[in-house]
Design an enzyme around this catalytic site. Structure first.
Site, PDB file in Angstrom:
ATOM      1  N   ASP A   1      30.453  -7.453  10.248  1.00  0.00           N
ATOM      2  CA  ASP A   1      31.904  -7.639  10.273  1.00  0.00           C
ATOM      3  C   ASP A   1      32.411  -8.088   8.912  1.00  0.00           C
ATOM      4  OD1 ASP A   1      34.250  -9.678  12.199  1.00  0.00           O
ATOM      5  OD2 ASP A   1      34.418  -7.654  11.364  1.00  0.00           O
TER       6      ASP A   1
ATOM      7  N   ASN B   1      35.073  -2.605  13.488  1.00  0.00           N
ATOM      8  CA  ASN B   1      35.952  -1.885  12.560  1.00  0.00           C
ATOM      9  C   ASN B   1      35.467  -0.530  12.072  1.00  0.00           C
ATOM     10  OD1 ASN B   1      35.949  -5.078  11.283  1.00  0.00           O
ATOM     11  ND2 ASN B   1      37.802  -4.274  12.260  1.00  0.00           N
TER      12      ASN B   1
END
Ligand SMILES: O=C(c1ccccc1)c1ccc(O)c(O)c1[N+](=O)[O-]
Ligand SMILES: [Mg+2]
Length: 212
Positions: A141, A170
């Site tokens: 992350d 993401n």
């Protein structure tokens, strides 16, 4: 110059969480992000997917790349099995300082170690300096452009073993296209995508199981 956004988040946690209660820290950070200032932690909607993978994998040794204010560190460490430990790497000193205090409020200092520095420097030190043999799960992350090079570093340094689960936030927004292309086309990974039509943006988490 006033408080940083991260200091404001910590202040909110101190005022709204219950010391020693990790769930109340997670909830306070989610409320702050929704009602005050959007913050880039994985959050409550994608967090349910993280929880599910934690329950599947039950990692004894968990590595996180990108601590930020400690939201996912607290959320995951709360779900570690007995004796489990989370090592989380953070490059930004001020973020690491905030995260350490958030982790204190949650009462999880014994389950979480923040390793300060660039992931590309720390990963090669994990075995010797931190006595880590291999990890059961990695939560990616941090900077999206670091996902692929750091995955290759984890392979080359023998930090991931047959069955280690990589879980990446993401992969759609902001996106990690080179990482996705690599794990999805590599015979050494078994991939699953968890798309999330979030309130703000569409995104996805990618689970990539290393096959050794
Ligand atoms: O890169 C950003 C970003 C880019 C621009 C502005 C704000 C954040 C981001 C956005 C959502 C995330 O979940 C996340 O982990 C990150 N990050 O920095 O690692
Ligand atoms: Mg993220």
């Amino acid at each position: 110059s006033g408080m940083s956004k991260e200091e404001r988040i910590l202040d909110w946690v101190k005022q709204h969480a219950v010391v020693g209660d990790p769930q109340s820290v997670v909830d306070a950070m989610d409320v702050y992000s929704r009602q005050k200032e959007w913050s880039m932690h994985v959050g409550d909607i994608k967090g349910v997917i993280v929880d599910k993978v934690m329950e599947e994998v039950k990692p004894q040794i968990l590595l996180e790349l990108g601590t930020y204010c400690g939201y996912s560190a607290v959320r995951m460490a709360h779900l570690l099995p007995p004796g489990g430990h989370l090592f989380t790497i953070e490059f930004n000193e001020s973020f690491a300082t905030i995260a350490q205090q958030v982790i204190e409020v949650a009462g999880l200092r014994d389950k979480i170690s923040i390793l300060k520095g660039p992931s590309q420097e720390i990963i090669p030190q994990l075995k010797k300096k931190y006595e880590i043999n291999s990890v059961d799960m990695v939560f990616l992350d941090h900077w999206k452009s670091r996902y692929l090079p750091d995955t290759k570093l984890l392979e080359e340094n023998g930090i991931i073993r047959k069955g280690t689960v990589l879980l990446a936030d993401n992969v759609i927004c902001p996106g990690a296209p080179d990482f996705l292309e690599y794990v999805r086309n590599s015979k050494r990974y078994e991939c699953t995508t968890y798309p999330v039509e979030n309130i703000r943006v569409n995104d996805a988490l990618e689970k990539a199981v290393f096959l050794g």
